[in-house]
Design a protein around this motif. Structure first.
Motif, PDB file in Angstrom:
ATOM      1  N   TYR A 507      -6.979  28.986   0.115  1.00  0.00           N
ATOM      2  CA  TYR A 507      -6.203  29.052  -1.123  1.00  0.00           C
ATOM      3  C   TYR A 507      -5.349  30.325  -1.161  1.00  0.00           C
ATOM      4  CZ  TYR A 507      -4.896  29.204  -6.009  1.00  0.00           C
ATOM      5  OH  TYR A 507      -4.163  29.273  -7.171  1.00  0.00           O
ATOM      6  N   GLN A 511      -1.193  30.436  -1.286  1.00  0.00           N
ATOM      7  CA  GLN A 511      -0.509  31.033  -2.437  1.00  0.00           C
ATOM      8  C   GLN A 511       0.131  32.382  -2.115  1.00  0.00           C
ATOM      9  OE1 GLN A 511      -0.156  29.288  -5.309  1.00  0.00           O
ATOM     10  NE2 GLN A 511      -1.197  27.661  -4.158  1.00  0.00           N
ATOM     11  N   GLN A 755      -8.948  27.485  -6.727  1.00  0.00           N
ATOM     12  CA  GLN A 755      -7.769  26.941  -7.413  1.00  0.00           C
ATOM     13  C   GLN A 755      -7.986  26.912  -8.923  1.00  0.00           C
ATOM     14  OE1 GLN A 755      -6.855  22.753  -6.625  1.00  0.00           O
ATOM     15  NE2 GLN A 755      -4.716  23.339  -6.279  1.00  0.00           N
ATOM     16  N   LYS A 756      -9.201  26.567  -9.332  1.00  0.00           N
ATOM     17  CA  LYS A 756      -9.528  26.495 -10.750  1.00  0.00           C
ATOM     18  C   LYS A 756      -9.517  27.880 -11.398  1.00  0.00           C
ATOM     19  CE  LYS A 756     -13.450  25.330 -13.764  1.00  0.00           C
ATOM     20  NZ  LYS A 756     -14.855  24.816 -13.763  1.00  0.00           N
ATOM     21  N   GLY A 759      -5.806  29.822 -10.333  1.00  0.00           N
ATOM     22  CA  GLY A 759      -4.551  29.087 -10.441  1.00  0.00           C
ATOM     23  C   GLY A 759      -3.548  29.692 -11.386  1.00  0.00           C
ATOM     24  N   THR A 763       0.573  34.225 -10.057  1.00  0.00           N
ATOM     25  CA  THR A 763       1.807  33.430  -9.942  1.00  0.00           C
ATOM     26  C   THR A 763       2.922  34.353  -9.493  1.00  0.00           C
ATOM     27  OG1 THR A 763       2.268  33.824 -12.288  1.00  0.00           O
ATOM     28  CG2 THR A 763       1.125  31.787 -11.709  1.00  0.00           C
TER      29      THR A 763
END
Length: 764
Positions: A507, A511, A755-756, A759, A763
């Motif tokens: 992950y 990202q 991810q949870k 997330g 960003t």
């Protein structure tokens, strides 16, 4: 404004003032064409705080009041100083090429002369004493502005008369790094307020301590072992409890760097408190808030972010300017940044040779307050020292939160330089020095650092960094680590459940979430080490298929020391991690093991990476322990510290951000066991091969050993959670600790949980 024509009388009046009367008539003639006059009526403003200006004003007649504006619209503000005939005004702005600190308002009919900056420079070239005078005046104003702002921050919107009393009664003291402000047990001499710099509050007792010393000299001296209980920065107070309780100092306070401290004497403090109850109420609230913050602190060791850095170039041929430009660009992503060397300081300060001002020089306070103001106005200030031990080098390191020793990683000369020896002498007391960190600069295209151990073996360092020149990611990582915004990753132990870390790795990679340092225990260290080496998720996933094969790792032997001979495990570690040394990683990494000899956790961040991983996964009873030259036996890190978050927080110097991935605190789903208080292995075997016998349900040896390492450390997991900024705890209870063959499914659960949790946090 009065034009020059017809202003002969004003010029004669100006020429009689002490500051300019020493100028001979020939040189005076070069100035008069640049001078203008302004007449002000009572209450009229000459300039306003916050406005940029390059004009120096001189009061010819009348009087100016210099006011610090209030946050409210109540009146003109706080009167800090007055300037009568012969005094200058606007001096701070013209000297610094910046903004006015205060507003100037005529207290009665006033006439001022104006000198544009080029005329001011001409004036100071004629008589250097004029410049010295103007600097002293500007420094005094800057000091009073900082004091007033500190009192407003501490006590709120106090009255103008009370502000005047506070300023007139307060003295200002300058401390070098290592200087003691006051000692534990001393009677209180006043209320101490940090105006600039950083103080450390310590308690402790006499004993032998290790101090920083020149290479080859004794490093154990009789001293005091201090526990740092707090760091204090502007505009905080320190030592107020002793004043309020009428007791003695409960701790020793030392300057961690060059600092300016205001002192309101005890007698004046009690006098003002007695007649101004609001002061006592504000101070009491401050004390209560501080105590509550300490009680609720989730990070007791947290320190304020570092903002000042001294770069000491160890080699003459370093691409210093290039490196500084790249680091400055990375630091600017986090705020305003300034780089200042000796020549640049002289230029901005406006006086050639000012950088050579010593601490004993009468001009020192002016230099210190000029630098205080610059540090206050930027988010990060990089002092670039001389290559030799000069007054500027000494001043720079005294003002630094971190001292960066910058070296060429490829040079063959790794000996300690003379400037480093002087640095050791200047900061012999390791309790009150800045952090010393080595920055090894690598050429563009360098694949991996090598030979770092040669640099580390002869130096006392708090940390070290590898930076590849022209690599934005490397400079960004260095910037984050310096200012306390590094992002760390900690993987817990947990047997096969640790494959959830692999999903988190995936992950983070997808990202593009940068990780600046990695730590782990047991299975978490095994995967974290591969990640620190720069291996991708796909590469580690491929390796996991090999580790999941028991036959590739398990080599049973006569169980005198362990069930396994451990040769296969050792071979696996050697093949995966090769000849990589932990100190040669771009991304810093550490793992932990448990020492059976003294019952302590051991941190490994140097030496062969394969050996570090082999040590941290040495499950007692299953794999053989790793002996040490000192006679210790090192076993699985999870035995004593399955989730080394505390060590990571220490590595980050109390700041930064930790992402913790924990799979060690998972409730076990044991089936019902009823084999009683004793158990024969032969009976178990017979129950499994005899079809008419009921099968005895028992736990497996290896699984019991694995779970035992987790259980011992469970009660401390809650404490560690409080140190974590982002906690990922995937539910992997469906798999046992030995379900290595299900690595792919376990990895997917880790990915989904990452991810949870993350997330919405990271960003672009």
């Amino acid at each position: 404004m009065i034009p020059l024509k017809g202003a002969a009388r004003q010029l004669r009046q100006l020429k009689r003032l002490p500051l300019v009367e020493v100028i001979d008539s020939e040189r005076w003639g070069t100035l008069v064409s640049h001078i203008r006059f302004i007449d002000l009526v009572e209450g009229e403003g000459l300039y306003s705080a916050g406005r940029s200006s390059e004009t120096l004003f001189m009061v010819v007649d009348g009087e100016l009041g210099l006011y610090l504006p209030r946050d409210t619209d109540n009146g003109r503000g706080f009167l800090l100083q007055t300037r009568a005939a012969g005094a200058t005004a606007g001096d701070f702005a013209v000297l610094n090429g910046g903004e006015h600190l205060v507003s100037a308002i005529a207290l009665r009919r006033t006439r001022v002369a104006t000198f544009p900056r080029f005329a001011f420079e001409l004036l100071t070239n004629i008589d250097p004493e004029i410049l010295a005078h103007v600097y002293d005046v500007a420094a005094e104003l800057s000091r009073r502005v900082m004091l007033a702002r500190n009192y407003l921050d501490l006590f709120g919107d106090i009255s103008e008369p009370l502000m005047g009393e506070l300023l007139s009664m307060t003295t200002v003291e300058h401390f070098r790094s290592g200087d003691v402000v006051f000692r534990e047990g001393d009677p209180p001499d006043g209320l101490h307020i940090v105006v600039s710099g950083r103080l450390i509050v310590q308690t402790g007792a006499q004993h032998e301590t290790k101090a920083l010393a020149r290479p080859g000299t004794a490093d154990v001296t009789l001293g005091t072992e201090h526990t740092i209980v707090a760091e204090v920065r502007a505009p905080e107070t320190v030592g107020e409890l002793a004043l309020l309780a009428d007791g003695v100092r409960s701790a020793t306070v030392t300057a961690a760097r060059e600092s300016t401290v205001a002192v309101l004497p005890t007698t004046e403090f009690h006098r003002l408190i007695a007649s101004n109850a609001d002061l006592l109420l504000s101070l009491t609230r401050l004390v209560v808030r501080r105590q509550l913050a300490q009680q609720k602190a989730v990070r007791p060791s947290a320190q304020a972010a570092h903002r000042t850095f001294a770069v000491i170039p160890l080699d003459r041929r370093l691409p210093l300017r290039r490196f500084l430009q790249q680091l400055k660009r990375s630091l600017r992503a986090h705020g305003e940044t300034m780089v200042l060397d000796a020549r640049g300081f002289d230029t901005l300060y406006g006086k050639s040779g000012a950088s050579s001002t010593t601490f004993a020089d009468p001009f020192n306070s002016s230099v210190a307050e000029w630098l205080d103001d610059k540090e206050e106005r930027v988010d990060a200030l990089i002092y670039v020292t001389d290559k030799e031990w000069t007054p500027w080098t000494l001043r720079a390191v005294n003002r630094a939160d971190r001292v960066l020793l910058l070296a060429d990683a490829n040079t063959t000369d790794t000996t300690v330089r003379e400037v480093e020896m002087e640095l050791a002498d200047a900061f012999g007391d390791a309790r009150s020095r800045p952090r010393f960190e080595l920055v090894l600069l690598h050429p563009p295209g360098t694949r991996r650092p090598v030979g770092t151990r040669r640099w580390l073996g002869t130096r006392t360092l708090d940390d070290f960094h590898h930076v590849r020149l022209d690599d934005r990611a490397h400079n960004d990582r260095l910037a984050r680590r310096l200012i306390g915004k590094a992002r760390a990753l900690v993987f817990s132990g947990g047997g096969a459940r640790g494959y959830a870390h692999l999903g988190v790795h995936r992950y983070l990679e997808e990202q593009n979430i940068e990780i600046d340092t990695i730590g782990g225990s047991s299975m978490g260290a095994l995967l974290g080490a591969a990640m620190a080496m720069g291996q991708t998720h796909a590469e580690v996933h491929e390796l996991s298929s090999r580790f999941a094969n028991r036959r590739a790792l398990f080599d049973y032997t006569l169980p005198i020391v362990s069930l396994m001979m451990s040769a296969k495990l050792t071979r696996f570690c050697r093949e995966v991690y090769g000849d990589v040394q932990a100190e040669d990683l771009w991304t810093p990494f550490f793992a932990v093991s448990s020492n059976l000899a003294d019952g302590r956790t051991v941190k490994h961040d140097r030496g062969p990476l394969w050996k570090i991983v082999r040590t941290t996964v040495s499950l007692p009873g299953l794999f053989s322990p790793m002996p040490t030259p000192q006679g210790g036996l090192l076993i699985d890190g999870a035995v004593l510290d399955t989730f080394p978050v505390g060590l990571m927080r220490e590595r980050l110097a109390g700041s930064g951000e930790i992402i913790g991935v924990n799979v060690s605190r998972v409730p076990e789903r044991f089936q019902r066991f009823d084999f009683g208080a004793s158990l024969s292995g032969w009976s178990i075997l017979w129950s499994r091969i005899a079809p008419w016998r009921e099968r005895i349900q028992v736990p497996r040896v290896a699984e019991t050993l694995l779970r035992a390492t987790d259980v011992k450390d469970l009660e401390r997991i809650g404490e560690r959670r409080a140190m974590i900024d982002v906690l990922v705890e995937p539910d992997v209870s469906h798999w046992s600790l030995l379900d290595f063959k299900h690595y792919a499914a376990i990895s997917d659960v880790g990915y989904a949980e990452a991810q949870k949790v993350m997330g919405s946090l990271f960003t672009e």
